[in-house]
Design a protein around this motif. Sequence first.
Motif, short mmCIF file in Angstrom:
data_model
loop_
_atom_site.label_atom_id
_atom_site.label_comp_id
_atom_site.label_asym_id
_atom_site.label_seq_id
_atom_site.Cartn_x
_atom_site.Cartn_y
_atom_site.Cartn_z
N MET A 1 -38.41 -15.78 15.76
CA MET A 1 -37.94 -14.52 16.30
C MET A 1 -39.13 -13.79 16.92
O MET A 1 -40.18 -13.66 16.30
N THR A 2 -38.96 -13.28 18.15
CA THR A 2 -40.06 -12.57 18.80
C THR A 2 -40.21 -11.18 18.20
O THR A 2 -39.29 -10.65 17.56
N TYR A 3 -41.37 -10.59 18.46
CA TYR A 3 -41.69 -9.25 17.97
C TYR A 3 -40.65 -8.26 18.49
O TYR A 3 -40.09 -7.46 17.73
N GLU A 4 -40.35 -8.32 19.79
CA GLU A 4 -39.39 -7.40 20.40
C GLU A 4 -37.98 -7.62 19.85
O GLU A 4 -37.25 -6.67 19.59
N ASN A 5 -37.61 -8.88 19.66
CA ASN A 5 -36.30 -9.20 19.09
C ASN A 5 -36.17 -8.62 17.68
O ASN A 5 -35.12 -8.06 17.34
N LEU A 6 -37.21 -8.76 16.89
CA LEU A 6 -37.19 -8.23 15.53
C LEU A 6 -37.06 -6.71 15.56
O LEU A 6 -36.28 -6.13 14.79
#
Length: 150
Positions: A1-6
Amino acid sequence: MTYENLDRKLVNALLRDGRASLRSLAEELDVSVTTVSNHISDLEEQGIIDGYTPVVDYGELGYDVTAIIQLKCEGSALTDITDRLREHKQMTSVYEVTGDHDIIAIGKFTDTDHMNEQIKELLVDPDIKESNTSVVLNAVVENQQFELDV
């Protein structure tokens, strides 16, 4: 999971339950409590999350009248008028806008007499050139927030 997605998933989880514990958020997002804590701190520092407040039904507290007040004012007085409206405890929203009016304010009042009294206080200001007030008959959607795309 990407930082932005999280971050987006975390914001969505908080929109569903702003009182959720760090532990429950971590379980829901399948990350550590420390990760959730760090991301929330980052979101707060960036101004993306700007506090945690209850959703209050003002109608249940006796504020049964919602008014939308449109004002035309002298350009140089715009900031003074919006500042005064912002400080008025019953104005729930104040906007500087384009179009026929300069300001739109939304207020909650106990009844139409109370609304009329408050609006008349505003209209004594010589910098307000014109006003138009609409009373809301039915709030179909109010204070609605939306989940972010993930």
